[in-house]
Write an enzyme that holds these catalytic residues in place. Structure first.
Site, PDB file in Angstrom:
ATOM      1  N   HIS A 110       1.033  -1.204   0.147  1.00 14.43           N
ATOM      2  CA  HIS A 110       0.140   0.148   0.086  1.00 14.43           C
ATOM      3  C   HIS A 110       0.765   1.487  -0.424  1.00 14.43           C
ATOM      4  O   HIS A 110       1.917   1.028  -0.368  1.00 14.43           O
ATOM      5  CB  HIS A 110      -1.085  -0.251   1.219  1.00 14.43           C
ATOM      6  CG  HIS A 110      -0.377   0.098   2.118  1.00 14.43           C
ATOM      7  ND1 HIS A 110       0.746   0.885   3.031  1.00 14.43           N
ATOM      8  CD2 HIS A 110      -0.492  -1.173   3.489  1.00 14.43           C
ATOM      9  CE1 HIS A 110       0.603   0.578   4.608  1.00 14.43           C
ATOM     10  NE2 HIS A 110       0.253  -0.363   4.796  1.00 14.43           N
ATOM     11  N   CYS A 120       2.500  -4.778   7.122  1.00 12.47           N
ATOM     12  CA  CYS A 120       1.974  -4.886   5.907  1.00 12.47           C
ATOM     13  C   CYS A 120       3.785  -4.151   5.069  1.00 12.47           C
ATOM     14  O   CYS A 120       4.553  -4.378   5.410  1.00 12.47           O
ATOM     15  CB  CYS A 120       1.096  -3.863   5.450  1.00 12.47           C
ATOM     16  SG  CYS A 120      -1.299  -4.459   5.741  1.00 12.47           S
TER      17      CYS A 120
END
Length: 247
Positions: free
Chosen positions: A155, A163
């Site tokens: 992201h 992440c």
């Protein structure tokens, strides 16, 4: 005459439905951030593809990531090509957790293993995001945790909890590569996540530092690493009863 008129109407309806069917790219363009990414990055993406002798409407991609080195790589090929070539490399903007796989919710770990993109989020809290299919079958068999967690993404932004953040600027490029590949019919974009670049020298170094159970896991995924590095082909994978990858 009536039959001819009815058939003509039916054919017109079929052609109209095909003509007005939205592609994946068209659907994504409904979102402002995707339109911004196209405005700012499309020329760069397309020129890079041309420079690598890849056709935009035939492109498939594959993503590799290395946690220790904070590197994410984009490989690409034409649909009918046998092998991938590296076309882009990005710096992962922030770390989360330590080396080793993700085994439970809340452990802050970035997964390690062999995954694929299963979601596109053009309205993400982190600008744009690509979901990874964690936990996969291997993760579920390897973990005893009641909750394994989920929602692992590549992201934007430069903060993370498990992440891979790429900054808002660079996720525009990565997201566009993925959109074009998906629009070309690539249903599963592979994402191979490794703890480090698993050369023999690097692996021998980490063997001296980490416990045997983790080394055994790494030996297993190193098999896949070696296959990809030697062939530059998408890896065919199965999972055994213990959650080990079989290549």
């Amino acid at each position: 005459m009536k039959k001819i008129i009815i058939c003509s109407i039916a054919i017109f309806n079929i052609i109209s439905s095909v003509s007005f069917a939205s592609s994946f790219l068209d659907e994504q363009k409904r979102y402002a951030r995707v339109r911004t990414a196209i405005k700012e990055k499309d020329a760069l993406i397309k020129q890079n593809i041309i420079n690598n002798n890849i056709k935009l409407n035939e492109m498939n991609i594959l993503i590799t990531a290395y946690k220790q080195e904070d590197i994410l790589e984009i490989y690409a090929k034409n649909k009918n090509d046998k092998t991938y070539k590296k076309i882009a490399e990005y710096k992962i903007a922030a770390k989360s957790g330590i080396l080793g796989p993700k085994r439970m919710e809340g452990d802050l770990q970035v997964p390690e293993g062999f995954y694929y993109i299963d979601r596109f989020n053009p309205a993400s809290s982190y600008y744009l995001s690509l979901g990874i299919n964690y936990p996969n079958e291997a993760d579920r068999k390897k973990s005893n945790a009641k909750k394994l967690g989920g929602d692992i993404f590549i992201h934007g932004a430069n903060v993370t909890i498990g992440c891979m953040p790429m900054t808002d600027d660079k996720i525009k490029e990565i997201y566009l590569y993925a959109i074009y590949a998906k629009d070309n019919g690539q249903s599963k974009i592979p994402v191979y996540i490794f703890p480090f670049k698993m050369t023999d020298d690097n692996f021998n170094y980490y063997k001296k530092i980490y416990e045997s159970s983790l080394i055994d896991f790494w030996k297993n995924i190193k098999e896949g690493y070696d296959i990809f590095q030697n062939t530059k082909k998408e890896i065919t994978i199965k999972i055994d009863n213990n959650g080990n990858y079989i290549f």
